[in-house]
Design an enzyme around this catalytic site. Structure first.
Site, PDB file in Angstrom:
ATOM      1  N   LYS A 146       2.892   4.579   1.088  1.00  0.00           N
ATOM      2  CA  LYS A 146       3.575   5.104   2.262  1.00  0.00           C
ATOM      3  C   LYS A 146       3.252   6.597   2.325  1.00  0.00           C
ATOM      4  O   LYS A 146       3.787   7.402   1.569  1.00  0.00           O
ATOM      5  CB  LYS A 146       5.081   4.871   2.172  1.00  0.00           C
ATOM      6  CG  LYS A 146       5.824   5.350   3.410  1.00  0.00           C
ATOM      7  CD  LYS A 146       7.209   4.756   3.457  1.00  0.00           C
ATOM      8  CE  LYS A 146       8.101   5.273   4.565  1.00  0.00           C
ATOM      9  NZ  LYS A 146       7.630   6.243   5.497  1.00  0.00           N
ATOM     10  N   CYS A 152      21.730  41.550 -24.823  1.00  0.00           N
ATOM     11  CA  CYS A 152      21.762  42.731 -25.691  1.00  0.00           C
ATOM     12  C   CYS A 152      22.838  43.737 -25.299  1.00  0.00           C
ATOM     13  O   CYS A 152      23.053  44.720 -26.000  1.00  0.00           O
ATOM     14  CB  CYS A 152      20.396  43.406 -25.732  1.00  0.00           C
ATOM     15  SG  CYS A 152      19.974  44.239 -24.199  1.00  0.00           S
ATOM     16  N   TYR A 198      -3.730   2.093   9.045  1.00  0.00           N
ATOM     17  CA  TYR A 198      -3.230   0.808   8.548  1.00  0.00           C
ATOM     18  C   TYR A 198      -2.675  -0.063   9.661  1.00  0.00           C
ATOM     19  O   TYR A 198      -2.444  -1.237   9.481  1.00  0.00           O
ATOM     20  CB  TYR A 198      -2.120   1.045   7.513  1.00  0.00           C
ATOM     21  CG  TYR A 198      -1.128   2.105   7.962  1.00  0.00           C
ATOM     22  CD1 TYR A 198      -0.167   1.822   8.930  1.00  0.00           C
ATOM     23  CD2 TYR A 198      -1.191   3.398   7.441  1.00  0.00           C
ATOM     24  CE1 TYR A 198       0.701   2.803   9.380  1.00  0.00           C
ATOM     25  CE2 TYR A 198      -0.317   4.384   7.889  1.00  0.00           C
ATOM     26  CZ  TYR A 198       0.622   4.083   8.855  1.00  0.00           C
ATOM     27  OH  TYR A 198       1.469   5.045   9.304  1.00  0.00           O
ATOM     28  N   GLU A 248       0.845  -1.200   0.000  1.00  0.00           N
ATOM     29  CA  GLU A 248       0.000   0.000   0.000  1.00  0.00           C
ATOM     30  C   GLU A 248       0.874   1.241   0.000  1.00  0.00           C
ATOM     31  O   GLU A 248       2.100   1.142  -0.027  1.00  0.00           O
ATOM     32  CB  GLU A 248      -0.924   0.000   1.213  1.00  0.00           C
ATOM     33  CG  GLU A 248      -0.174   0.100   2.532  1.00  0.00           C
ATOM     34  CD  GLU A 248      -1.091   0.089   3.743  1.00  0.00           C
ATOM     35  OE1 GLU A 248      -2.235   0.537   3.638  1.00  0.00           O
ATOM     36  OE2 GLU A 248      -0.637  -0.390   4.800  1.00  0.00           O
ATOM     37  N   CYS A 270      15.889  44.328 -26.506  1.00  0.00           N
ATOM     38  CA  CYS A 270      16.569  43.088 -26.134  1.00  0.00           C
ATOM     39  C   CYS A 270      15.817  41.887 -26.706  1.00  0.00           C
ATOM     40  O   CYS A 270      14.614  41.718 -26.489  1.00  0.00           O
ATOM     41  CB  CYS A 270      16.645  42.982 -24.612  1.00  0.00           C
ATOM     42  SG  CYS A 270      17.438  41.471 -24.065  1.00  0.00           S
ATOM     43  N   ASP A 279       3.095  10.333   3.354  1.00  0.00           N
ATOM     44  CA  ASP A 279       4.122  11.214   3.901  1.00  0.00           C
ATOM     45  C   ASP A 279       3.460  12.242   4.807  1.00  0.00           C
ATOM     46  O   ASP A 279       3.151  13.346   4.390  1.00  0.00           O
ATOM     47  CB  ASP A 279       4.868  11.895   2.747  1.00  0.00           C
ATOM     48  CG  ASP A 279       6.197  12.452   3.206  1.00  0.00           C
ATOM     49  OD1 ASP A 279       6.555  12.230   4.374  1.00  0.00           O
ATOM     50  OD2 ASP A 279       6.863  13.110   2.394  1.00  0.00           O
ATOM     51  N   CYS A 291      23.332  43.422 -19.740  1.00  0.00           N
ATOM     52  CA  CYS A 291      22.490  42.290 -20.109  1.00  0.00           C
ATOM     53  C   CYS A 291      23.331  41.359 -20.989  1.00  0.00           C
ATOM     54  O   CYS A 291      23.923  41.800 -21.974  1.00  0.00           O
ATOM     55  CB  CYS A 291      21.268  42.782 -20.877  1.00  0.00           C
ATOM     56  SG  CYS A 291      20.350  41.431 -21.652  1.00  0.00           S
ATOM     57  N   LYS A 308      10.958   2.827  -1.093  1.00  0.00           N
ATOM     58  CA  LYS A 308      10.849   4.272  -1.278  1.00  0.00           C
ATOM     59  C   LYS A 308      11.128   4.725  -2.708  1.00  0.00           C
ATOM     60  O   LYS A 308      11.847   4.086  -3.461  1.00  0.00           O
ATOM     61  CB  LYS A 308      11.842   4.968  -0.348  1.00  0.00           C
ATOM     62  CG  LYS A 308      11.676   4.570   1.105  1.00  0.00           C
ATOM     63  CD  LYS A 308      11.218   5.689   1.962  1.00  0.00           C
ATOM     64  CE  LYS A 308      12.314   6.640   2.278  1.00  0.00           C
ATOM     65  NZ  LYS A 308      12.076   7.363   3.532  1.00  0.00           N
ATOM     66  N   CYS A 310      17.390  44.157 -17.257  1.00  0.00           N
ATOM     67  CA  CYS A 310      18.006  44.671 -18.470  1.00  0.00           C
ATOM     68  C   CYS A 310      17.265  45.946 -18.839  1.00  0.00           C
ATOM     69  O   CYS A 310      16.039  45.974 -18.857  1.00  0.00           O
ATOM     70  CB  CYS A 310      17.865  43.630 -19.579  1.00  0.00           C
ATOM     71  SG  CYS A 310      17.996  44.317 -21.234  1.00  0.00           S
TER      72      CYS A 310
HETATM   73  S1  IVH Z   1       3.403   0.325   8.568  1.00  0.00           S
HETATM   74  C1  IVH Z   1       6.601  -0.536  12.219  1.00  0.00           C
HETATM   75  N1  IVH Z   1       2.221   1.479   6.578  1.00  0.00           N
HETATM   76  O1  IVH Z   1       6.186   5.264   7.750  1.00  0.00           O
HETATM   77  C2  IVH Z   1       5.867   0.586  11.624  1.00  0.00           C
HETATM   78  N2  IVH Z   1       3.733   2.768   7.870  1.00  0.00           N
HETATM   79  O2  IVH Z   1       9.050   4.777   7.943  1.00  0.00           O
HETATM   80  C3  IVH Z   1       4.795   0.035  10.773  1.00  0.00           C
HETATM   81  N3  IVH Z   1       3.912   5.109   7.159  1.00  0.00           N
HETATM   82  O3  IVH Z   1       6.367   5.073  11.236  1.00  0.00           O
HETATM   83  C4  IVH Z   1       4.375   1.034   9.836  1.00  0.00           C
HETATM   84  N4  IVH Z   1       2.485   4.975   5.512  1.00  0.00           N
HETATM   85  O4  IVH Z   1       4.484   6.473  10.216  1.00  0.00           O
HETATM   86  C5  IVH Z   1       3.096   1.624   7.586  1.00  0.00           C
HETATM   87  N5  IVH Z   1       1.053   2.383   4.793  1.00  0.00           N
HETATM   88  C6  IVH Z   1       1.921   2.538   5.788  1.00  0.00           C
HETATM   89  C7  IVH Z   1       2.551   3.755   6.073  1.00  0.00           C
HETATM   90  C8  IVH Z   1       3.465   3.837   7.116  1.00  0.00           C
HETATM   91  C9  IVH Z   1       3.302   5.767   6.186  1.00  0.00           C
HETATM   92  C10 IVH Z   1       4.908   5.689   8.087  1.00  0.00           C
HETATM   93  C11 IVH Z   1       4.697   5.289   9.521  1.00  0.00           C
HETATM   94  C12 IVH Z   1       5.993   4.672   9.955  1.00  0.00           C
HETATM   95  C13 IVH Z   1       6.945   5.192   8.946  1.00  0.00           C
HETATM   96  C14 IVH Z   1       8.104   4.248   8.794  1.00  0.00           C
END
Ligand code: IVH
Length: 670
Positions: free
Chosen positions: A121, A417, A231, A119, A437, A123, A414, A320, A432
C-alpha cells in the site's frame, strides 16, 4: 499531406518510439541502452522537427516531459468510474474477519481458501491516468473520488510514466490507477534544499509528493524525482481485461507502466499474514514509504460478485501497519546534557508503539518549542517518528487536560553539575556553563570515539558512562591510558572483551587529521567542515593558530563557524587537553591522494558564478575527490553546480531532471 510532410511525420513517430524505448530502459528498468550523447541527439532532432512542424507535433511526444506553461489553476476532471477507498484491517484478527465476510458474500464454504493478491500500500497520492489508443491523454488526482484535478502537464514530466503504452493489444480507452510517490531519499534531499532556500520543509514524503504534483508550474514538478506505481483499473472500452488482478498487473508491466515488485498470490488469510509480516520487516529499508499492504481477491469475477459497501469494494482491504504517529502521556520532562552543554528538554512518555518501534522518550527541542506548543507534564500528546529521526512531540491534545498538568521550565542550573545554565540572547538553546560537567564529558567522549570520528569499535555509550562514573576517564586523553586492570572489573567485561576494547582503542591511535578535528566536538563543525579544515591547515597546530580571517578563507566556512572554532581554541582547558591528546596520537596529515573519494564516478557541470569559490577551486575540490567535471549537461550528469547568472546549462539540467545544487549544498556534500 505532401510526401515531404509524410516523411517528416514518419521520422517523428519513429524518433518518439526510439526515445520512449530508451526512457523505459533508463527510468523504469535502470538499464540504459545507449549513451547520453546518442540520446541527446535523438531528443534534439525531435525537438527541431517539432519546432518547424508544429502541426505534426504529437501531444504524447517525450519533448513535452520537460514541463509546459504554468497554469492559473487546475481544471476539474471527472473520472469515468469513481475512485473509491478501502476498508482497513489493523491486525490479523481483522484480516481473518474480512476473509470470513468475503466467503459469505461469495457463498463459498469457509473451508475453501480464497485466492488473494497482496501487494504494497503505497503512501502517496492517488492518480488516474487515461490512455486512448495507448496515448496518455489525461492524468487527474483523486479529488473527491468523482472529480479530481487535471494534472496532465505535471504527470507528463514523470519519466517512469509512459506517454505511450507499448504493445499491440491496447484498449481504445482505459483508466489506469495508481499512486504517485517520492522516494524517501529524495524527500530528505528536497527538504534540505527547501530549508537552504528558507522555505518550509514538507512534513513527510506523501505531502512532498502531493506538493510536487500539484504545482501550477510543471517545470517545478519536472525538477522533483517523482515516480509512480500502478495497480488499478477504472473505465475501459475496446478491450477485455484479463481474469485476474495478477495478470492485469503483468499486462500493465508489459505496457511499460511501473508496478510494485513486491507482490504475491496468497491462498487464504494465513499466507496473507505472513506476507504482511515479511513486508513489515523490510519496511524501513524500502526506498519509498508504505503504510500497509493491500489485499484483493485475485479473481476479477469474484471482486465483481462481492460488490461494494459504502464507497469501498468488499473484495479488497487495506491491511495497515501501526501509524507513525501515536498518542501517549507525558509522564515527566527531563533535561539531557549534550556534548556542547546544550540542555535539551526530553519528554519521558508512556511506552507507545510508533511505526513498529517502542518509543519512551521524545525530544522537545528547547524552551521556545515547549512554550509554543504549550507542552506540560501530564499532557496527552501526539508523537511522531520520521525515518531515523528522534521521535518528537508534534502537538498537545488540550481537550484531554484535566487541570493538574504542570508547566515546565529549563532550570537555572545544570541538573548534572549544578553550574549555572545560560541562554545567550538570540539563541534558542540553554547551556550548562560548567567546564567539568560529567554529562558533557560523557557526550564529548561518545562523540570522539564514534565511527566518523576516531572510531573506537565497540566502545558504546554504556561503557563510556561506566568509564566516566568510575573516574577512569576525566579528560579525553585518559582514554589512551586505560589498562587491562582498569577495564576488567567493569560490569559486563571478561578477559577477552577487555582485551578487545583495549585493542580497539590502540587501533584508533593513528587517525586521519579530519577525524580528530571532527571528534573534538567544536560547535558547528561537522564531518564535512572538519575535512575542509584538515585539507586547508594540514595540522592541528596550524588550525589552532588560524585567525578568523584565515578560517574564513576556507570555502564553506562562515562567520558563525569561524567564531565557534576560535572560541573553542581560546579556552586554555581545551588547548591543554588537545595538546595531551596529540601527544598520544599519531595523526595522519592529509595528502591529496589521501582525500576521501566522495565523488568517485560522479560527473559535475559548473555554471554561473559561485559566491565563495572560484571555478578552478571548485573543479579542484571535485577532482581531488574522484569526481569529473564536464562542460555540458546530459542525462549522465550527476550534479549541476550553479551559481549566479547560470544560463542554458541550468535550464537543460532542469529539463533533464538532473540535480541542481548551489555552493552551500556542494560544500555540505564534501
Ligand atoms: S487498490 C477502491 N492498491 O490506498 C480503491 N490502493 O486507502 C482500490 N493505495 O485510494 C485501491 N496502494 O490510493 C490499491 N496497492 C494498492 C494501493 C492502493 C495505495 C491507495 C489508493 C486508495 C487508498 C485506499
Amino acid at each position: 499531406m505532401s510526401t515531404e510532410k509524410k516523411r517528416i511525420h514518419e521520422e517523428m513517430a519513429s524518433l518518439i518510439r526510439e526515445i520512449e524505448k530508451h526512457d523505459e530502459a533508463y527510468y523504469v528498468n535502470d538499464a540504459p541502452l545507449i549513451s547520453d550523447e546518442e540520446y541527446d541527439r535523438l531528443f534534439r532532432r525531435l525537438q527541431e522537427l517539432e519546432a518547424s512542424n508544429p502541426d505534426l507535433a504529437s501531444p504524447a511526444s517525450p519533448t513535452r516531459r520537460v514541463g509546459g506553461k504554468a497554469l492559473e489553476q487546475f481544471a476539474k476532471s471527472k473520472h469515468g468510474i469513481p475512485m473509491l477507498s478501502l476498508a482497513n484491517a489493523m491486525e490479523p484478527a481483522e484480516l481473518e474477519a474480512f476473509d470470513e465476510r468475503v466467503h459469505r458474500f461469495l457463498e463459498i464454504e469457509p473451508a475453501k481458501p480464497l485466492e488473494y493478491f497482496a501487494e504494497l500500500k503505497f503512501d502517496g497520492l492517488s492518480i488516474n491516468l487515461v490512455y486512448e489508443n495507448g496515448e496518455l491523454v489525461r492524468a487527474a488526482t483523486r479529488g473527491d473520488g468523482e472529480t479530481g484535478e487535471d494534472v496532465t502537464g505535471n504527470v507528463r514530466t514523470i519519466r517512469s510514466i509512459p506517454l505511450k503504452l507499448q504493445g499491440s493489444d491496447l484498449p481504445a480507452r482505459i483508466e489506469v490507477r495508481g499512486e504517485i510517490v517520492l522516494p524517501v531519499e529524495d524527500f530528505v534531499r528536497l527538504n534540505r534544499e527547501q530549508e537552504l532556500k528558507g522555505q518550509k520543509p514538507f512534513a513527510n514524503p506523501r505531502n512532498a509528493a502531493a506538493g510536487s504534483l500539484r504545482q501550477l508550474d510543471p517545470k517545478v514538478t519536472a525538477s522533483r524525482p517523482l515516480t509512480g506505481f500502478f495497480y488499478g483499473i477504472g473505465e475501459v472500452s475496446g478491450w477485455t481485461p484479463p481474469k485476474t488482478h495478477a495478470e492485469y498487473e503483468k499486462t500493465l508491466e508489459s505496457w511499460g507502466l511501473p508496478v510494485g515488485k513486491l507482490r504475491r498470490i496468497c491462498k487464504g488469510p494465513a499466507e496473507v499474514i505472513s506476507f504482511y509480516r515479511e513486508i513489515e520487516d523490510a519496511r524501513e529499508s524500502l526506498p519509498f514509504e508504505i503504510d500497509g499492504v493491500v489485499v484483493k481477491l485475485n479473481s476479477f469475477a469474484q471482486q465483481q460478485t462481492a460488490g461494494f459497501v459504502a464507497r469501498s469494494p468488499r473484495g479488497m482491504i487495506a491491511f495497515k501497519y501501526p501509524p507513525k504517529k501515536s498518542v501517549t502521556l507525558v509522564e515527566d520532562i527531563q533535561i539531557q546534557v549534550g556534548r556542547t552543554g546544550a540542555l535539551t528538554p526530553v519528554a519521558v512518555v508512556s511506552p507507545v508503539n510508533v511505526n513498529g518501534v517502542i518509543v519512551r522518550r521524545a525530544t522537545l527541542h528547547n524552551q521556545d518549542e515547549i512554550d509554543r506548543k504549550d507542552i506540560r507534564i501530564g499532557d496527552h500528546v501526539v508523537i511522531q517518528r520520521a525515518g531515523d529521526v528522534i521521535p518528537e512531540v508534534v502537538e498537545v491534545l488540550k481537550e484531554r487536560r484535566r487541570g493538574d498538568e504542570r508547566r515546565f521550565m529549563i532550570p537555572d542550573q545544570c541538573p548534572v553539575c549544578g553550574s549555572p545554565s545560560v541562554r545567550p540572547e538570540g539563541e534558542a538553546v540553554t547551556r550548562c556553563s560548567g567546564t567539568r560537567c560529567i554529562a558533557k564529558l560523557k557526550e564529548r567522549i561518545k562523540h570522539f570515539v564514534q565511527k566518523d570520528a576516531v572510531n573506537v569499535e565497540g566502545l558504546g555509550d554504556k561503557i563510556v558512562d561506566q568509564l566516566v562514573d568510575e573516574g577512569l576517564i576525566r579528560r579525553i586523553p585518559d582514554l589512551y591510558d586505560l589498562e587491562f586492570s582498569n577495564v576488567l572489573p567493569l560490569e559486563g567485561f571478561a578477559e577477552k572483551s577487555a582485551q578487545k576494547l583495549l585493542n580497539a582503542i590502540d587501533h584508533s591511535r593513528t587517525p586521519e587529521l579530519y577525524r580528530v578535528i571532527f571528534g573534538l566536538g567544536i560547535r558547528h563543525v561537522g564531518e564535512a567542515t572538519a575535512k575542509l579544515l584538515a585539507q586547508k591547515f594540514k595540522s592541528i597546530d596550524a588550525l589552532a593558530l588560524a585567525g578568523e580571517s584565515e578560517l574564513l578563507e576556507v570555502g564553506g566556512i562562515g562567520e558563525e563557524m569561524a567564531g565557534s572554532i576560535r572560541e573553542w581554541f581560546s579556552h586554555p582547558e581545551n588547548r591543554s587537553e588537545l595538546e595531551e591528546l596529540v601527544g598520544k596520537l599519531e595523526i595522519l596529515a592529509p595528502s591529496n591522494s589521501g582525500v576521501v573519494q566522495t565523488f568517485a564516478g560522479k560527473t559535475f557541470v559548473l555554471t554561473g558564478t559561485l559566491p565563495g569559490l572560484t571555478r578552478s577551486e571548485a573543479e579542484k575540490m571535485i577532482e581531488d575527490r574522484g569526481g569529473k567535471v564536464s562542460g555540458s549537461v546530459s542525462k549522465k550528469t550527476d550534479f549541476v553546480l550553479a551559481g549566479e547568472e547560470a544560463g542554458s546549462k541550468l535550464d537543460k539540467a532542469r529539463s533533464l531532471g538532473v540535480r541542481v545544487i548551489d555552493e552551500a549544498q556542494f560544500l555540505l556534500m564534501l
